[in-house]
Design a protein around this motif. Sequence first.
Motif, PDB file in Angstrom:
ATOM      1  N   SER A 116       4.163  18.351  -4.233  1.00 17.08           N
ATOM      2  CA  SER A 116       4.574  17.821  -2.930  1.00 17.08           C
ATOM      3  C   SER A 116       3.903  16.479  -2.662  1.00 17.08           C
ATOM      4  CB  SER A 116       4.209  18.802  -1.807  1.00 17.08           C
ATOM      5  OG  SER A 116       4.918  19.999  -1.950  1.00 17.08           O
ATOM      6  N   ILE A 117       2.610  16.390  -2.948  1.00 15.20           N
ATOM      7  CA  ILE A 117       1.881  15.138  -2.745  1.00 15.20           C
ATOM      8  C   ILE A 117       2.508  14.032  -3.580  1.00 15.20           C
ATOM      9  CG2 ILE A 117      -0.314  13.943  -3.088  1.00 15.20           C
ATOM     10  CD1 ILE A 117      -1.668  16.705  -2.545  1.00 15.20           C
ATOM     11  N   VAL A 118       2.723  14.303  -4.845  1.00 19.43           N
ATOM     12  CA  VAL A 118       3.283  13.302  -5.752  1.00 19.43           C
ATOM     13  C   VAL A 118       4.679  12.883  -5.285  1.00 19.43           C
ATOM     14  CG1 VAL A 118       4.096  12.891  -8.105  1.00 19.43           C
ATOM     15  CG2 VAL A 118       1.889  14.009  -7.729  1.00 19.43           C
ATOM     16  N   GLY A 119       5.514  13.840  -4.962  1.00 21.80           N
ATOM     17  CA  GLY A 119       6.870  13.536  -4.510  1.00 21.80           C
ATOM     18  C   GLY A 119       6.885  12.737  -3.214  1.00 21.80           C
ATOM     19  N   LEU A 120       6.053  13.119  -2.266  1.00 19.24           N
ATOM     20  CA  LEU A 120       6.011  12.413  -0.985  1.00 19.24           C
ATOM     21  C   LEU A 120       5.460  10.997  -1.132  1.00 19.24           C
ATOM     22  CD1 LEU A 120       4.854  15.411   1.204  1.00 19.24           C
ATOM     23  CD2 LEU A 120       7.044  14.215   1.391  1.00 19.24           C
ATOM     24  N   VAL A 121       4.488  10.814  -2.010  1.00 22.73           N
ATOM     25  CA  VAL A 121       3.954   9.471  -2.239  1.00 22.73           C
ATOM     26  C   VAL A 121       5.001   8.591  -2.918  1.00 22.73           C
ATOM     27  CG1 VAL A 121       2.232   8.163  -3.555  1.00 22.73           C
ATOM     28  CG2 VAL A 121       1.522  10.137  -2.205  1.00 22.73           C
ATOM     29  N   ILE A 122       5.763   9.163  -3.844  1.00 25.83           N
ATOM     30  CA  ILE A 122       6.838   8.397  -4.498  1.00 25.83           C
ATOM     31  C   ILE A 122       7.896   7.990  -3.471  1.00 25.83           C
ATOM     32  CG2 ILE A 122       8.777   8.576  -6.111  1.00 25.83           C
ATOM     33  CD1 ILE A 122       6.889  10.225  -7.935  1.00 25.83           C
ATOM     34  N   ILE A 123       8.285   8.913  -2.593  1.00 21.25           N
ATOM     35  CA  ILE A 123       9.260   8.596  -1.547  1.00 21.25           C
ATOM     36  C   ILE A 123       8.726   7.473  -0.659  1.00 21.25           C
ATOM     37  CG2 ILE A 123      10.357   9.463   0.567  1.00 21.25           C
ATOM     38  CD1 ILE A 123      10.584  12.196  -0.900  1.00 21.25           C
ATOM     39  N   GLU A 124       7.456   7.548  -0.289  1.00 16.64           N
ATOM     40  CA  GLU A 124       6.859   6.511   0.559  1.00 16.64           C
ATOM     41  C   GLU A 124       6.825   5.163  -0.156  1.00 16.64           C
ATOM     42  OE1 GLU A 124       5.707   4.756   3.792  1.00 16.64           O
ATOM     43  OE2 GLU A 124       6.018   6.921   3.778  1.00 16.64           O
ATOM     44  N   ALA A 125       6.507   5.178  -1.445  1.00 15.35           N
ATOM     45  CA  ALA A 125       6.457   3.928  -2.210  1.00 15.35           C
ATOM     46  C   ALA A 125       7.838   3.286  -2.308  1.00 15.35           C
ATOM     47  CB  ALA A 125       5.894   4.186  -3.609  1.00 15.35           C
ATOM     48  N   LEU A 126       8.875   4.092  -2.388  1.00 15.49           N
ATOM     49  CA  LEU A 126      10.230   3.555  -2.472  1.00 15.49           C
ATOM     50  C   LEU A 126      10.750   3.086  -1.119  1.00 15.49           C
ATOM     51  CD1 LEU A 126      11.821   6.149  -4.920  1.00 15.49           C
ATOM     52  CD2 LEU A 126      11.129   3.798  -5.427  1.00 15.49           C
ATOM     53  N   ALA A 127      10.357   3.758  -0.042  1.00 10.34           N
ATOM     54  CA  ALA A 127      10.889   3.444   1.284  1.00 10.34           C
ATOM     55  C   ALA A 127      10.059   2.387   2.013  1.00 10.34           C
ATOM     56  CB  ALA A 127      10.962   4.707   2.123  1.00 10.34           C
ATOM     57  N   VAL A 128       8.772   2.436   1.914  1.00 11.14           N
ATOM     58  CA  VAL A 128       7.830   1.519   2.555  1.00 11.14           C
ATOM     59  C   VAL A 128       8.075   1.417   4.068  1.00 11.14           C
ATOM     60  CG1 VAL A 128       6.693  -0.713   2.343  1.00 11.14           C
ATOM     61  CG2 VAL A 128       7.945   0.190   0.416  1.00 11.14           C
ATOM     62  N   ASN A 129       8.398   2.511   4.704  1.00 10.03           N
ATOM     63  CA  ASN A 129       8.635   2.509   6.147  1.00 10.03           C
ATOM     64  C   ASN A 129       7.852   3.589   6.869  1.00 10.03           C
ATOM     65  OD1 ASN A 129      10.385   0.364   6.387  1.00 10.03           O
ATOM     66  ND2 ASN A 129      12.171   1.603   5.880  1.00 10.03           N
ATOM     67  N   LEU A 130       6.775   4.045   6.286  1.00  9.84           N
ATOM     68  CA  LEU A 130       5.970   5.113   6.875  1.00  9.84           C
ATOM     69  C   LEU A 130       6.822   6.334   7.215  1.00  9.84           C
ATOM     70  CD1 LEU A 130       3.614   3.054   9.207  1.00  9.84           C
ATOM     71  CD2 LEU A 130       3.160   3.884   6.918  1.00  9.84           C
TER      72      LEU A 130
END
Length: 151
Positions: free
Chosen positions: A11-25
Amino acid sequence: MQGVDFFWLASIVGLVIIEALAVNLISIWFAAGALCALIASLLGAEPWVAWAVFVLVSGITLAALRPFCKRFLIRKNVATNADRNIGEIAVCTERIDNIKGSGAVKISGIVWTARTLGGSTAEPGQTVRIEAIEGSKLVVTPVGQLQNNLR
């Protein structure tokens, strides 16, 4: 490490990847919650306790930090070359009538659609002062009106 621990790690890895792709908090708050849930799980907490930690930490970080961080992510409006026309004088090329939604002015060799400030009309050949730009329309005031208002 148990299966539940791998779930939190994934979950941590997936959520960090999503955040890195979106860059919108979007998901960083949940990644923080998942990290705390992983720590609770590694310390031997029951799965329901880890979920409670996840929800609590995610909610607190979202509520407390998002407004603060969002201030730094707000994009500023970038001035365009069209902004330099504000305050300049243009010539009306087509009768400006806000009710009919018609009108055009020419400035620097470019014809713009226009409307008047206050709803007055302007006739072809009349000079107007550019007050603002709204989308792709100039908001203008007939120069004669400006002079009358200054008296």
